[in-house]
Design an enzyme around this catalytic site. Structure first.
Site, PDB file in Angstrom:
ATOM      1  N   TRP A 149       0.895  -1.255   0.091  1.00 35.62           N
ATOM      2  CA  TRP A 149       0.024  -0.028  -0.025  1.00 35.62           C
ATOM      3  C   TRP A 149       0.911   1.263   0.036  1.00 35.62           C
ATOM      4  O   TRP A 149       2.053   1.250   0.816  1.00 35.62           O
ATOM      5  CB  TRP A 149      -0.852  -0.092   1.220  1.00 35.62           C
ATOM      6  CG  TRP A 149      -2.028   1.014   1.266  1.00 35.62           C
ATOM      7  CD1 TRP A 149      -2.967   1.508   0.504  1.00 35.62           C
ATOM      8  CD2 TRP A 149      -2.119   1.945   2.572  1.00 35.62           C
ATOM      9  NE1 TRP A 149      -3.423   2.616   0.884  1.00 35.62           N
ATOM     10  CE2 TRP A 149      -3.171   2.863   2.233  1.00 35.62           C
ATOM     11  CE3 TRP A 149      -1.627   1.837   4.038  1.00 35.62           C
ATOM     12  CZ2 TRP A 149      -3.536   3.725   3.234  1.00 35.62           C
ATOM     13  CZ3 TRP A 149      -1.907   2.675   4.824  1.00 35.62           C
ATOM     14  CH2 TRP A 149      -2.964   3.699   4.196  1.00 35.62           C
ATOM     15  N   ASP A 184      -1.118  -5.624   9.359  1.00 36.48           N
ATOM     16  CA  ASP A 184      -1.618  -4.198   8.912  1.00 36.48           C
ATOM     17  C   ASP A 184      -2.918  -5.309   8.558  1.00 36.48           C
ATOM     18  O   ASP A 184      -3.141  -6.070   7.537  1.00 36.48           O
ATOM     19  CB  ASP A 184      -1.269  -3.777   7.701  1.00 36.48           C
ATOM     20  CG  ASP A 184      -2.348  -2.732   7.302  1.00 36.48           C
ATOM     21  OD1 ASP A 184      -3.389  -2.544   7.701  1.00 36.48           O
ATOM     22  OD2 ASP A 184      -1.732  -2.040   6.245  1.00 36.48           O
ATOM     23  N   ALA A 197      -6.742  -4.550   7.556  1.00 33.55           N
ATOM     24  CA  ALA A 197      -7.459  -3.162   7.179  1.00 33.55           C
ATOM     25  C   ALA A 197      -8.793  -3.996   6.705  1.00 33.55           C
ATOM     26  O   ALA A 197      -9.729  -3.161   6.465  1.00 33.55           O
ATOM     27  CB  ALA A 197      -6.719  -2.522   6.467  1.00 33.55           C
ATOM     28  N   LYS A 207     -13.130  -0.357   6.370  1.00 33.67           N
ATOM     29  CA  LYS A 207     -14.142  -1.277   5.510  1.00 33.67           C
ATOM     30  C   LYS A 207     -14.895  -2.231   5.565  1.00 33.67           C
ATOM     31  O   LYS A 207     -15.993  -2.289   5.212  1.00 33.67           O
ATOM     32  CB  LYS A 207     -12.970  -2.104   4.602  1.00 33.67           C
ATOM     33  CG  LYS A 207     -11.349  -1.360   4.534  1.00 33.67           C
ATOM     34  CD  LYS A 207     -11.446  -0.309   3.252  1.00 33.67           C
ATOM     35  CE  LYS A 207     -10.130   0.493   3.437  1.00 33.67           C
ATOM     36  NZ  LYS A 207      -9.893   1.011   2.369  1.00 33.67           N
TER      37      LYS A 207
END
Ligand code: LMR
Length: 394
Positions: free
Chosen positions: A127, A208, A210, A243
């Site tokens: 990312w 991470d 997410a 999300k």
């Protein structure tokens, strides 16, 4: 004062959002920023979230401060969701933070306090915001091999060989699931090997997380995180509720740390809280309170899971439709990987000239590295998209 400044580069993902909005073509297609869209092309507020908000507004009596670590019930609920019983909670601490990015930021600052200038190893590619967050925190960034441009899968042997060569001063940033930008993910067996490698070398895993629930399911997507944290003495996890609860603008995340023992966890947490106090004092509450209300109430939680499952099923369905449409038209398996990838994204592996051509000629917007957000594919236009892609790569 500002005479000394030169213009900073824009963020390629957020800049594309602006370009798309300014495009007046009515048949444009937005496969850019990682935001979920439904059949109507909108990003709705989940019904479970609406209901939680109604309860919050009805019950709210005060807006006084909650403290540096934020909403305690939220923190505990997120630990259950992300870690389950994979690690003894006496070694775990959590602080609510503004979004996944805020969580990454405060944890990078913590790494810098523990080991100034430590090296954070990120996947190649990763990312685009990972590097600035690490570098702005005073850390070095290096890459480990990840995406195989030939197979569009993971270069697992090369990845593991790099991880095996790391040591105690290294930090390994891993995408817990739904790799961004590639969509190519580790199998459970590969996670087992990564966890064993980290346990052997002593490199610090930093996960991470997410997109929990966007890949194969809440439990399935937590496999890697739980395997790693149960295998090593110390780990960090940055959780995002942007999300899976669709709370993007509420900025709700959590910085989680796992230490060797309770005493070290307390010390590390005191540093984390000190970092937060010196940065933004305390996190905003609304998004965290929504998640707390949903996760603590069995009925609302079931409703949220049903909604999450429907979003995931829609993305998997769109993957299959696009890869089928391309295969029917081209009689080749070259894009079958789209159906095999998981999460919101797939990296198509197209040159930037093709990406620019698709934007200019067809109004199809994707990130410059050819990352597409599959949730942005309008179902009735899958055929048009397949035609445009095939024409552009001819
Ligand atoms: C993305 O990768 O598109 C999202 O995570 C949005 C962002 O902040 O970049």
């Amino acid at each position: 004062m500002f005479d000394t400044l030169t213009k900073a580069p824009g963020d390629k993902i957020l800049a594309l959002m602006g370009e798309y909005a300014a495009d007046s073509r009515t048949d444009k297609i937005d496969l850019g920023v990682g935001v979920y869209k439904d059949e109507q092309g909108i990003t709705p507020i989940m019904t479970s979230v609406k209901k939680a908000e109604q309860r919050i507004f009805a019950a709210a009596k005060t807006k006084t401060y909650l403290g540096i670590a934020g909403n305690k019930g939220y923190g505990a609920a997120v630990l259950d969701l992300a870690l389950g019983d994979s690690v003894d909670r006496s070694r775990v601490r959590v602080a609510q933070a503004p979004g996944g990015t805020g969580s990454l930021w405060v944890l990078m600052q913590l790494i810098h306090r523990a080991k100034p200038g430590a090296t954070v190893w990120v996947s190649d590619p990763t990312w685009p915001n990972h590097n600035p967050i690490a570098e702005n925190s005073g850390l070095q960034v290096k890459t480990y091999p990840y995406f195989d441009a030939e197979t569009r899968g993971v270069k697992f042997e090369q990845m593991l060989a790099t991880l095996d060569g790391l040591g105690k001063d290294d930090v390994v940033l891993l995408h817990g699931c739904c790799h961004n930008p590639t969509g190519a993910n580790l199998s459970d067996a590969q996670w087992d090997q990564v966890a064993a490698s980290l346990a052997r070398t002593g490199a610090l895993p930093f996960i991470d997380l997410a997109y929990l629930g966007f890949g194969d399911g809440l439990l399935e997507d937590a496999y890697g995180t739980r395997k790693v944290v149960s295998s090593v003495p110390e780990a960090l996890v940055a959780f995002s509720g942007s999300k899976n609860f669709q709370l993007y603008r509420e900025r709700v995340g959590a910085a989680i740390l796992i230490a060797k023992n309770a005493a070290q966890a307390d010390v590390a947490q005191s540093q984390l809280l000190n970092i937060i106090r010196g940065a933004y004092s305390q996190p905003p509450d609304h998004g965290a309170e929504i998640i707390r209300v949903i996760l603590e109430d069995p009925e609302l939680r079931a409703e949220w899971e049903t909604e999450l499952n429907a979003m995931r099923a829609r993305m998997i369905g769109l993957r299959q439709k696009l890869s089928d449409a391309i295969r029917q038209r081209s009689n080749s398996k070259d894009f079958d990987f789209i159906a095999a990838h998981r999460g919101m994204f797939s990296l198509l592996g197209l040159p930037n000239s093709v990406v620019e051509h698709l934007k200019a000629t067809n109004g199809v917007y994707m990130i410059g590295d050819s990352r597409i957000n599959v949730a942005g594919i309008p179902e009735e236009r899958v055929g048009d998209l397949a035609d445009a892609l095939l024409a552009a790569i001819k």
